[in-house]
Design an enzyme around this catalytic site. Structure first.
Site, short mmCIF file in Angstrom:
data_model
loop_
_atom_site.label_atom_id
_atom_site.label_comp_id
_atom_site.label_asym_id
_atom_site.label_seq_id
_atom_site.Cartn_x
_atom_site.Cartn_y
_atom_site.Cartn_z
N TYR A 137 0.84 -1.19 0.00
CA TYR A 137 0.00 0.00 0.00
C TYR A 137 0.88 1.25 0.00
CZ TYR A 137 -3.88 -3.08 1.53
OH TYR A 137 -4.82 -4.08 1.64
N PRO A 165 -15.73 -3.76 3.85
CA PRO A 165 -16.98 -4.23 4.47
C PRO A 165 -18.17 -3.32 4.21
CG PRO A 165 -15.59 -3.21 6.12
CD PRO A 165 -14.77 -3.26 4.86
N1 LIG Z 1 -6.89 -8.04 1.40
C1 LIG Z 1 -7.14 -7.27 0.39
O1 LIG Z 1 -6.89 -7.61 -0.75
C2 LIG Z 1 -7.79 -5.93 0.64
C3 LIG Z 1 -8.38 -5.23 -0.42
C4 LIG Z 1 -8.99 -4.00 -0.14
C5 LIG Z 1 -8.99 -3.49 1.16
N2 LIG Z 1 -8.38 -4.19 2.15
C6 LIG Z 1 -8.37 -3.68 3.54
O2 LIG Z 1 -9.71 -3.41 3.95
C7 LIG Z 1 -9.81 -2.08 4.45
C8 LIG Z 1 -11.18 -1.52 4.19
O3 LIG Z 1 -11.57 -1.64 2.84
P1 LIG Z 1 -11.88 -0.42 1.88
O4 LIG Z 1 -11.23 0.81 2.42
O5 LIG Z 1 -11.58 -0.85 0.51
O6 LIG Z 1 -13.47 -0.29 1.91
P2 LIG Z 1 -14.56 0.18 2.97
O7 LIG Z 1 -14.03 0.18 4.35
O8 LIG Z 1 -15.76 -0.62 2.65
O9 LIG Z 1 -14.87 1.68 2.49
C9 LIG Z 1 -13.94 2.71 2.58
C10 LIG Z 1 -14.51 3.95 1.92
O10 LIG Z 1 -15.68 4.39 2.61
C11 LIG Z 1 -15.59 5.75 2.98
N3 LIG Z 1 -16.12 5.81 4.36
C12 LIG Z 1 -15.63 5.15 5.43
N4 LIG Z 1 -16.40 5.38 6.53
C13 LIG Z 1 -17.37 6.21 6.14
C14 LIG Z 1 -18.49 6.80 6.82
N5 LIG Z 1 -18.73 6.55 8.09
N6 LIG Z 1 -19.31 7.62 6.10
C15 LIG Z 1 -19.08 7.86 4.80
N7 LIG Z 1 -18.06 7.32 4.10
C16 LIG Z 1 -17.21 6.50 4.76
C17 LIG Z 1 -14.11 6.08 2.92
O11 LIG Z 1 -13.93 7.41 2.48
P3 LIG Z 1 -13.13 8.49 3.40
O12 LIG Z 1 -11.76 7.98 3.52
O13 LIG Z 1 -13.24 9.72 2.60
O14 LIG Z 1 -13.90 8.52 4.69
C18 LIG Z 1 -13.57 5.11 1.88
O15 LIG Z 1 -13.68 5.68 0.61
C19 LIG Z 1 -8.67 -1.34 3.73
O16 LIG Z 1 -8.29 -0.18 4.43
C20 LIG Z 1 -7.58 -2.38 3.68
O17 LIG Z 1 -6.86 -2.37 4.90
C21 LIG Z 1 -7.79 -5.39 1.91
#
Ligand SMILES: NC(=O)c1ccc[n+]([C@@H]2O[C@H](COP(=O)([O-])OP(=O)(O)OC[C@H]3O[C@@H](n4cnc5c(N)ncnc54)[C@H](OP(=O)(O)O)[C@@H]3O)[C@@H](O)[C@H]2O)c1
Length: 332
Positions: A56, A211
């Protein structure tokens, strides 16, 4: 905050913090001081589980995320569980916004990765070390053997796999028992519910990534939402953020809003509580760059949905019209 238990007795806060978006995939990296303050705020709010990965970062600073996570958590090292990942890079010559993934899990590469991660994370052990994606040229048994050696050496305490199915889980677990599988899981992406029986059978936890369906389930986005077109924000190409998808997902938004008012919660919190309350071994790791949203997401741990409510949500989701959702970048 209440705890959930992954495999091998690994207990973590019921909501973890996904740190990826501070460096990768959701726009340009967050200012370093702000990012460090945010991670420390999560600790103060009771979060004990932090997710990062070797890959990352940006082309200029490829390990940005591990570096800031290490800096932020150094004063709290003995109070937190740090998960990081190895075995994946990006094809930066790929012109697409979401660059193709390049897996590489040769044992000598893992050996060199673990040393780099330990240094950047300012620690002498990694609590949970995941293989980020399967490498078609290296059988998972060989990777599991390296993990077994690293665990014996004390450099790694637990290990896991990301984006894997039943066959790979079984083969890996036979060589070296897994503590967690980190797969995509949300109300819009439930295909991995098929592996729940084997996770239960082998006592392995599920760490749910993306999630909130990359943020869509928070209800903060609607028609006309637009994202940086400079190639740093993957949401610009995700199918669930188009205007048409907003219409297709109207039923889902209504379900979330109704449950949110019933429970004096927010849609984001309901989307996370639904999985936490489903199994005591599922832990979501939502990501955000904003303090208020971080508090909101961590607050999901105190929302109780009964087994009947969870089952009713599943039933509603089963029959609901929904748009397509981002399923990951292509693999080279
Ligand atoms: N193993 C893998 O291959 C893999 C792949 C993808 C992700 N991951 C891990 O999973 C974690 C989470 O996944 P993700 O970040 O892809 O998706 P997510 O947690 O489903 O969504 C993150 C997005 O939602 C927004 N957000 C978060 N909280 C919010 C709220 N309360 N209200 C409005 N918008 C909100 C964030 O924007 P803002 O930042 O602008 O708030 C960001 O754009 C990552 O950080 C990473 O560590 C792992």
């Amino acid at each position: 905050m209440k705890k959930q238990e992954l495999g091998q007795g690994l207990a973590v806060s019921a909501v973890g913090m996904g740190c990826m978006g501070l460096s990768h995939a959701y726009g340009k990296p967050t200012d370093e001081k702000e990012a460090i303050d945010l991670i420390r705020l999560a600790v103060e709010e009771g979060c004990t589980f932090f997710d990062t990965a070797e890959c990352y970062g940006t082309p200029e600073d490829p390990h940005h995320n591990e570096r800031i996570v290490g800096e932020a958590l150094a004063p709290y090292r003995d109070q937190v569980i740090i998960g990081t990942k190895f075995g994946l890079g990006f094809d930066l010559n790929d012109g697409r916004v979401n660059h193709a993934l390049v897996p590489d899990a040769r044992p000598e590469v893992i050996r060199s990765s673990v040393e780099g991660s330990l240094k950047r994370l300012k620690t002498d052990h990694i609590d949970l070390y995941y293989q980020h994606r399967q490498d078609p040229n290296v059988p998972v048994e060989e990777v599991a053997q390296v993990m077994s050696d690293l665990i014996r050496e004390g450099k790694v305490l637990h290990w896991g796999l990301s984006e894997v199915d039943e066959d790979v889980i079984r083969r890996a677990h036979t060589v070296c028992p897994l503590a967690a599988v980190q797969n995509r899981y949300s109300m819009m992406a439930r295909h991995y519910e098929t592996i729940f029986p084997i996770l239960e059978e082998l006592g392995i936890g599920l760490v749910a990534f993306s999630p909130m369906a990359n943020g869509l389930l928070t209800g903060a986005y609607g028609k006309g939402s637009s994202f940086e077109k400079d190639g740093t924000d993957y949401r610009a190409v995700m199918p669930q953020f188009t205007d048409e998808a907003m219409e297709q997902n109207a039923g889902l938004f209504a379900l979330l809003n109704d449950l949110a008012s019933e429970h004096d919660a927010t849609p984001a919190q309901i989307s996370l509580a639904w999985m936490i309350c489903k199994k005591p071994w599922i832990v979501p790791i939502p990501g955000t760059r904003k303090p208020e949203r971080l508090r909101e997401n961590l607050g999901a741990a105190s929302i109780d949905l009964s087994p009947d409510e969870v089952a009713a949500i599943d039933e509603a989701l089963d029959s609901m019209e929904m748009s397509e959702v981002f399923g990951g970048s292509p693999t080279n």
